[in-house]
Design an enzyme around this catalytic site. Structure first.
Site, PDB file in Angstrom:
ATOM      1  N   CYS A  10       0.853  -1.193   0.000  1.00 31.44           N
ATOM      2  CA  CYS A  10       0.000   0.000   0.000  1.00 31.44           C
ATOM      3  C   CYS A  10       0.884   1.235   0.000  1.00 31.44           C
ATOM      4  CB  CYS A  10      -0.891  -0.019   1.246  1.00 31.44           C
ATOM      5  SG  CYS A  10      -1.932   1.440   1.403  1.00 31.44           S
TER       6      CYS A  10
ATOM      7  N   HIS B 169      -8.905  -3.622  -2.419  1.00 31.91           N
ATOM      8  CA  HIS B 169      -7.966  -2.814  -1.628  1.00 31.91           C
ATOM      9  C   HIS B 169      -8.429  -1.355  -1.561  1.00 31.91           C
ATOM     10  CE1 HIS B 169      -3.607  -1.881  -0.430  1.00 31.91           C
ATOM     11  NE2 HIS B 169      -4.140  -0.693  -0.632  1.00 31.91           N
ATOM     12  N   GLU B 170      -8.766  -0.781  -2.713  1.00 29.43           N
ATOM     13  CA  GLU B 170      -9.132   0.650  -2.743  1.00 29.43           C
ATOM     14  C   GLU B 170     -10.496   0.893  -2.092  1.00 29.43           C
ATOM     15  OE1 GLU B 170      -6.730   2.520  -3.329  1.00 29.43           O
ATOM     16  OE2 GLU B 170      -5.508   0.947  -4.226  1.00 29.43           O
TER      17      GLU B 170
ATOM     18  N   HIS C  53     -10.116   1.000   1.563  1.00 29.03           N
ATOM     19  CA  HIS C  53      -9.594   2.300   2.025  1.00 29.03           C
ATOM     20  C   HIS C  53     -10.744   3.261   2.354  1.00 29.03           C
ATOM     21  CE1 HIS C  53      -5.260   2.633   1.893  1.00 29.03           C
ATOM     22  NE2 HIS C  53      -5.175   2.102   0.686  1.00 29.03           N
TER      23      HIS C  53
HETATM   24 NI    NI Z   1      -3.502   1.260  -0.217  1.00 26.81          NI
END
Ligand code: NI
EC number: 3.5.1.88
Length: 219
Positions: free
Chosen positions: A129, A171-172, A175
């Site tokens: 990341c 993953h995004e 976030h």
């Molecule tokens: Ni990330």
């Protein structure tokens, strides 16, 4: 807890300030430990006028490319807004592309993304990341997901993604919920990037699992 009335003007002012901080069009990336990465991002409801929004998105792509990375969520530039950009040219090594299902993913701008698994297949690979530079860890993720989002203009996006693009989307999107990939990574898999060549190779991280002592279920 309610958020109260939306302060569209102050959001525009905040984006304007952010863009002024860019160097060569590239924005500073917020690192882990900043509370903005732990807040649920506010839904994007077309709050920015098209000119400013396009400038913001262009700056997010430039920042992601410069890092370099394959995804960037707005909280990573300090903006608690549910926007993310993704793009991956894919793995150049065919062996890596095959092992990771890492095919090219065209540039996408995702507003208010959500995902759900398609099937029950999971894949465990090292990932990293931009907000946690220098480190990698094994994270188990859905192999195939259905992505639902909107474009910044409000057009619905509804796509099934497989392999690495599915991982990037997970993953995004995480976030934007205030999560970091390490929250549910294999703690014992943590590896400094100087060891990436040793453990984060193209294949499943079975050697790392054995040497570092973590379980690799359904790799
Ligand atoms: Ni990330």
């Amino acid at each position: 807890m309610t958020e109260g009335p939306r302060a569209t003007d102050s959001l525009a002012a905040r984006v304007g300030e952010l863009l002024e901080r860019a160097e060569d069009g590239v924005l500073p990336i917020v690192r882990a430990g900043d509370p903005v990465l732990r807040r649920r991002a506010l839904p994007y409801r077309g709050d920015l006028d098209p000119g400013l929004r396009n400038e913001l998105v262009a700056a997010m792509f430039r920042t992601m490319h410069a890092a370099p990375g394959v995804g960037l969520a707005a909280p990573q530039i300090g903006l608690p807004l549910a926007l993310a950009v993704i793009e991956d040219t894919g793995a150049t090594d065919p062996a890596v592309a095959d092992a990771r299902d890492r095919r090219p993913c065209p540039p996408m701008i995702l507003a208010n993304p959500t995902y759900e698994p398609v099937g029950t297949d999971v894949a465990a690979f090292y990932e990293g990341c931009l907000s946690i530079p220098g480190w990698l860890a094994v994270r188990r993720r859905w192999r195939t997901v259905r992505l639902r989002a909107q474009t910044p203009e409000g057009t619905p996006i509804d796509e099934v993604l497989h392999g690495w693009p599915a991982r990037i989307v997970q993953h995004e999107t995480d976030h934007l919920a205030g999560e970091l990939y390490l929250d549910r990574a294999e703690p014992r898999s943590l590896a400094h990037e100087s060891l990436a060549g040793r453990w984060a190779g193209p294949a499943h991280p079975t050697a790392a699992a054995e040497a570092l002592g973590f379980d690799l279920i359904n790799p």
